[in-house]
Write an enzyme that holds these catalytic residues in place. Structure first.
Site, PDB file in Angstrom:
ATOM      1  N   ASP A 221      23.675 -41.660 -20.032  1.00 48.69           N
ATOM      2  CA  ASP A 221      24.824 -40.674 -19.871  1.00 48.69           C
ATOM      3  C   ASP A 221      25.852 -40.829 -20.718  1.00 48.69           C
ATOM      4  O   ASP A 221      26.322 -42.155 -20.990  1.00 48.69           O
ATOM      5  CB  ASP A 221      25.210 -40.884 -18.336  1.00 48.69           C
ATOM      6  CG  ASP A 221      26.037 -39.729 -18.058  1.00 48.69           C
ATOM      7  OD1 ASP A 221      25.478 -38.652 -17.893  1.00 48.69           O
ATOM      8  OD2 ASP A 221      27.412 -39.884 -17.575  1.00 48.69           O
ATOM      9  N   GLU A 271      11.292 -54.525 -25.506  1.00 50.79           N
ATOM     10  CA  GLU A 271      10.538 -55.753 -25.180  1.00 50.79           C
ATOM     11  C   GLU A 271       8.974 -55.455 -24.803  1.00 50.79           C
ATOM     12  O   GLU A 271       8.211 -56.325 -24.945  1.00 50.79           O
ATOM     13  CB  GLU A 271      11.429 -56.294 -24.181  1.00 50.79           C
ATOM     14  CG  GLU A 271      12.282 -57.379 -24.612  1.00 50.79           C
ATOM     15  CD  GLU A 271      13.416 -57.928 -23.583  1.00 50.79           C
ATOM     16  OE1 GLU A 271      12.955 -57.929 -22.399  1.00 50.79           O
ATOM     17  OE2 GLU A 271      14.192 -58.204 -23.817  1.00 50.79           O
TER      18      GLU A 271
HETATM   19  C1  NOJ Z   1      27.351 -36.342 -18.354  1.00 49.27           C
HETATM   20  C2  NOJ Z   1      26.401 -35.867 -17.240  1.00 49.27           C
HETATM   21  O1  NOJ Z   1      25.278 -34.951 -17.828  1.00 49.27           O
HETATM   22  C3  NOJ Z   1      27.373 -34.758 -16.361  1.00 49.27           C
HETATM   23  O2  NOJ Z   1      26.582 -34.060 -15.431  1.00 49.27           O
HETATM   24  C4  NOJ Z   1      28.695 -35.722 -15.878  1.00 49.27           C
HETATM   25  O3  NOJ Z   1      29.266 -34.953 -15.070  1.00 49.27           O
HETATM   26  C5  NOJ Z   1      29.038 -36.369 -16.952  1.00 49.27           C
HETATM   27  N1  NOJ Z   1      28.105 -37.352 -17.942  1.00 49.27           N
HETATM   28  C6  NOJ Z   1      29.914 -37.557 -16.420  1.00 49.27           C
HETATM   29  O4  NOJ Z   1      29.308 -38.417 -15.564  1.00 49.27           O
END
Ligand code: NOJ
Length: 566
Positions: A221, A271
């Site tokens: 993310d 790995e």
């Molecule tokens: C990106 C994610 O795709 C989104 O849904 C989220 O709100 C933000 N990151 C913050 O975690």
């Protein structure tokens, strides 16, 4: 993570270690996929029960990516994680997760997990300890800073001008420490400090823990936000229409030492052969995505999620991404849990188009461009965004901040439950769904579309099958053909002995497309069309050979895939 177990191998997968390049990846939003226990929220047993829908005898995808399944207060609907090492009971148990790996692997499918390592929930034990005191093992694990001064009333002033992407200021005062902490997202999502000793090791341990349990890939993310400027300098300001847009985000993301950090993470993934990762680019451009891409390590760019459904714009987007990615491998994304669904968004561009025809045309693009396709659950049905009344909105940025300087689109609209069949709960749940269903669930659902040969779902099934049998579509080069008929976007995917020609009429009227044959004497055969008889035209036309001077009548938004072999 105490789950030592022998991990099942992936049984007869369609592709080997390069599945991340050749295969199709399906994003499951776990809350909305299938509910097995009637609480209205999708769960892991629900996913297991429906793996056949996705597997080789169903849609035919090669991997599933699960949006976060970890314990979470749910303010950012799972992206505010309070424990990264286990499964949220709302989704099931750790044993359910292990069974999911086994069942997916048993069907030849890989599993990708979503890791949120930029921030945690404020309920995470690390933050609970960190916010109490400036000493102790977790004291520096978050981005704590002293105030830059005090105003005339004695209120502390934030350390710099950084903002929250979710609206408002980025710094929050913590009286217990008499310091501010930073949050790019909600105030309940404090930012981790990757530069503090111990944080990187702890994060990498989390990744290892899930990989050891048989996970085949990790989605990271907002990965380019992990590191911030060590001196927390203020961002330069510039002109713009929103508060966020009026800053050049030079110091709150994309730091020069990030490639080294991500290199260390990728070494762990590498790995074991056959594992991959995909980084979610936060607030960046296609060239940045291309620059961070490496073999087995993809990066999402957002070109296909923002382009209007017009031939010239689609051509420009393809040209741009081909130019910027060059030899590197792109990913193809048209929908996800943060963006308007492709069917709704793209159909807005034209004049009253047939939205299903647009969805089928978009399917052709997603499955035939050079790059790994990521298909968002429900996209295969041509699901639209759902009107969610303000009172039912479950996306805090959409209701917490209202200011001309901050615009937000309620993401609840693209996260509604998957309709499986007609009837109450649409086969998704026996209870009350956590978010309302699409208003047309009675007719737009999996069962109905499976029974309709010309449906969006069956178009996806045919496209995925075609892609699985075509080296040109999996790994071939892409050559955009010059615009001839203005509305037709055409390109050739080439793998030496096999070539595929794609033609897509992004226009509101039918047209007669002069099939480009070039100097090659071999004819084209129609492998798939998205408009026409119940079989989509494929069977009827496959025998037809298209040579120099041939034309094809293309309906509005129709896509056609032609193959040349031998
Ligand atoms: C990106 C994610 O795709 C989104 O849904 C989220 O709100 C933000 N990151 C913050 O975690």
């Amino acid at each position: 993570m105490a789950h030592p177990r022998s991990v099942t191998a992936v049984r007869s997968p369609r592709f080997g270690d390069d599945w991340w390049r050749r295969g199709v990846i399906y994003q499951i939003y776990p809350r909305s996929f299938a509910d097995s226990n009637g609480d209205g929220v999708g769960d892991l047993p629900g996913i297991i029960d429906h793996l056949d829908y996705l597997g080789p005898d169903g849609l035919g995808v090669d991997a599933i990516w699960l949006s976060p399944i970890y314990p979470s207060p749910g303010l950012d609907v799972g992206y505010d994680v309070s424990d990264h090492t286990t499964v949220d009971p709302v989704f099931g148990s750790d044993a359910d997760f292990d069974r999911l790996i086994e069942e997916a692997h048993g069907r030849g499918m890989r599993v990708i997990l979503d890791l949120v390592l930029n921030h945690t929930s404020d309920q995470h034990r690390w933050f609970q300890a960190s916010r109490q005191s400036r000493s102790g093992p977790y004291a520096d694990w978050y981005l704590w800073r002293d105030p830059s001064g005090y105003d005339d009333d004695g209120h502390p002033l934030p350390p710099n001008n950084w903002l929250s992407f979710f609206g408002g200021p980025g710094w929050e005062w913590e009286p217990a420490r008499e310091q501010f902490y930073f949050h790019t997202f909600l105030v309940e999502q404090p930012e981790l400090n990757w530069r503090a000793p111990g944080v990187e090791d702890a994060q990498f341990d989390i990744a290892r823990g899930w990989l050891d349990r048989g996970v085949d890939g990790l989605r990271l993310d907002v990965f380019n936000a992990f590191l911030k400027d060590a001196d927390v300098r203020s961002n330069p300001v510039r002109d713009g229409t929103t508060a966020w847009g009026r800053q050049e985000h030079r110091y709150d993301r994309d730091q020069p030492d990030f490639p080294d950090l991500i290199g260390r993470f990728r070494a762990i993934v590498d790995e074991v052969p056959g594992r991959m990762s995909v980084g979610e680019l936060f607030d960046g451009t296609i060239d940045r995505a291309a620059g961070l891409t490496e073999d087995r390590h993809l990066v999402f760019d957002w070109g296909l999620t923002t382009m209007p459904w017009r031939a010239a714009a689609v051509r420009d987007t393809i040209e741009l991404r081909e130019g910027l990615f060059g030899q590197r491998w792109p990913s193809s994304v048209m929908s996800n849990h943060d963006q308007p669904r492709a069917a709704t968004r793209l159909a807005q561009t034209g004049e009253a188009p047939d939205t299903d025809a647009v969805a089928r045309g978009a399917a052709v693009l997603l499955m035939t461009l050079r790059g790994t396709p990521f298909l968002y659950y429900g996209e295969e049905l041509g699901l639209r965004d759902v009107e969610i009344p303000a009172i039912e909105c479950v996306d805090p940025p959409a209701y917490r901040f209202t200011s001309a300087d901050f615009t937000w689109w309620d993401r609840s609209r693209c996260r509604t439950p998957l309709p499986w069949s007609p009837g109450a709960g649409a086969g998704f749940t026996n209870g009350r769904p956590w978010l309302r269903l699409n208003a047309d669930a009675e007719t737009r659902n999996v069962a109905g579309e499976l029974a309709d040969a010309g449906s969006v779902l069956n178009t996806y099934r045919r496209l995925i099958q075609l892609r699985a049998s075509s080296r040109a579509l999996q790994t071939g080069t892409l050559r955009l053909l010059p615009a001839g008929d203005d509305d037709v976007v055409a390109f050739v995917r080439d793998a030496g002995d096999e070539a595929v020609l794609v033609g897509l009429n992004i226009g509101r009227t039918s047209c007669s497309w002069a099939v480009p044959t070039g100097n090659d004497a071999r004819p084209w055969r129609v492998a798939l069309r998205t408009h026409g008889d119940a079989s989509g035209g494929a069977n009827a036309e496959s025998a037809v050979e298209l040579r120099q001077g041939s034309t094809l009548e293309l309906a509005p938004d129709e896509g056609v895939v032609l193959v040349r072999t031998g």
